[in-house]
Scaffold this motif. Structure first.
Motif, PDB file in Angstrom:
ATOM      1  N   ASN A  38      -7.495  -7.759  -0.271  1.00  0.00           N
ATOM      2  CA  ASN A  38      -8.735  -8.527  -0.178  1.00  0.00           C
ATOM      3  C   ASN A  38      -9.368  -8.783  -1.538  1.00  0.00           C
ATOM      4  N   ARG A  39      -8.569  -8.684  -2.587  1.00  0.00           N
ATOM      5  CA  ARG A  39      -9.044  -8.978  -3.936  1.00  0.00           C
ATOM      6  C   ARG A  39      -8.126  -9.994  -4.574  1.00  0.00           C
ATOM      7  N   GLU A  40      -8.659 -10.768  -5.518  1.00  0.00           N
ATOM      8  CA  GLU A  40      -7.846 -11.777  -6.190  1.00  0.00           C
ATOM      9  C   GLU A  40      -6.898 -11.157  -7.206  1.00  0.00           C
ATOM     10  N   TRP A  41      -7.250 -10.020  -7.744  1.00  0.00           N
ATOM     11  CA  TRP A  41      -6.401  -9.333  -8.721  1.00  0.00           C
ATOM     12  C   TRP A  41      -6.853  -7.875  -8.798  1.00  0.00           C
ATOM     13  N   GLY A  42      -6.003  -7.055  -9.469  1.00  0.00           N
ATOM     14  CA  GLY A  42      -6.348  -5.656  -9.669  1.00  0.00           C
ATOM     15  C   GLY A  42      -6.343  -4.854  -8.368  1.00  0.00           C
TER      16      GLY A  42
END
Length: 333
Positions: free
Chosen positions: A189-193
């Motif tokens: 649910n995050r764009e990166w990391g």
């Protein structure tokens, strides 16, 4: 295969179909022994297991280019990681429906009731679109290192991030059935990391009883098998792994034994000296941890034989079973 350690049972050969009539004939006798087997199974697992020496070929990180870039020449024991952008119902590389995104909810009553497990799915499918962010240096206690990396992929484009999140979700479901509370560092649910220091903080803040970071390697073709990365003794800057070295080794040895038994995969033939165990002092995800933690590289995505396993939903379920059973063994003592 030369792994010897807690919970190790070599994979059993397939039985011939000709033995089935005999099996049926003695079934009634066997039933009487099931109760005794159950008692044996409940007994704690033996200790032991030898540490393998780390090969000089072991590399720091996977490349930070998109997954389609040229494969590296050596192993890529990678830092931290989580996720992909898959939602419920998206199919994996073999066409099997991926495991559910959401947790099943409150942990069930079971032998692990009250135990907290943090699973760290390696990388994020969006990392290669955010190279500036993931290349930013963060403090790992002993120095500075990149926030994260892109991870690797099979030659057909099945990414490490997809693999790790799928296996992590499968393992979560199994652990919750045992009563554990399972937390992720990231769940697609995050764009990166997140960055490697944040991943470590998730386990620390949860006061986790065990943390496992799930990865797949990106080594040269012909390099096969899994390996477990253990924290070495580090006492420098803000890093002090000394309290977790012993319990992390116990976790890693049990994880290796169960992984062999459930998947039939051999320990790495290119690092670890045949033990499936590698100790490192340069990974921020381990150096910053204050709770027992290990990494598992489940196989080499750049080897065609390993890739055939990693892209199989059936095999990924076995991998999740091995990981979850290793954690259960460690937590039950």
């Amino acid at each position: 295969m030369s792994y010897v350690g807690p919970d190790f049972d070599p994979p059993q050969p397939r039985r011939s179909p000709l033995r089935r009539p005999l099996t049926v004939a003695v079934a009634a006798v066997v039933v009487g022994s099931v109760a005794g087997w159950g008692v044996w199974q409940a007994v704690g697992d033996p200790g032991g297991g030898d540490d393998g020496s780390q090969r000089a070929a072991a590399r720091d990180e996977p490349r930070t280019a998109p997954p389609s870039s040229t494969p590296s020449a050596g192993p890529t024991a990678s830092e931290g990681g989580a996720g992909q952008d898959d939602k419920d119902g998206k199919k994996g590389a073999d066409g099997e429906k991926a495991s559910p995104t959401a947790s099943s909810g409150a942990a069930a009553d079971g032998p692990l009731k009250g135990k907290v497990v943090v699973i760290d799915p390696g990388h994020n499918s969006g990392n290669f679109r955010h190279t500036a962010e993931i290349n930013r240096k963060v403090d790992i206690g002993t120095g500075m290192k990149e926030c994260d990396t892109t991870g690797t992929s099979t030659n057909d484009g099945y990414t490490e991030a997809e693999f790790t999140l799928d296996v992590s979700r499968r393992a979560r479901a199994l652990l919750e059935q045992q009563g554990a509370t399972v937390k992720f560092t990231h769940d697609g649910n995050r764009e990166w990391g997140p960055c490697i220091d944040e991943r470590a903080r998730v386990g620390n803040a949860a006061e986790a009883d065990a943390v496992v970071s799930i990865h797949a390697d990106g080594s040269a073709a012909g390099n096969r098998g899994f390996h477990i990365i253990l924290p070495g003794a580090v006492h420098e800057g803000s890093a002090d792994t000394r309290p977790i070295v012993g319990p992390s080794r116990d976790l890693g040895e049990r994880l290796a034994g169960k992984f062999v038994r459930e998947t039939g995969s051999a320990p790495s033939n290119y690092v670890g000296g045949g033990t499936g165990l590698v100790t490192r002092q340069d990974l921020g995800g381990l150096n910053l941890s204050t709770v027992p933690k290990v990494f598992i590289e489940c196989g080499n995505m750049r080897d065609s034989k390993d890739a055939a396993l990693l892209t199989s939903g059936t095999w990924r379920q076995k991998a999740a079973q091995g990981i979850s059973e290793g954690i259960v063994s460690f937590l039950r003592g």
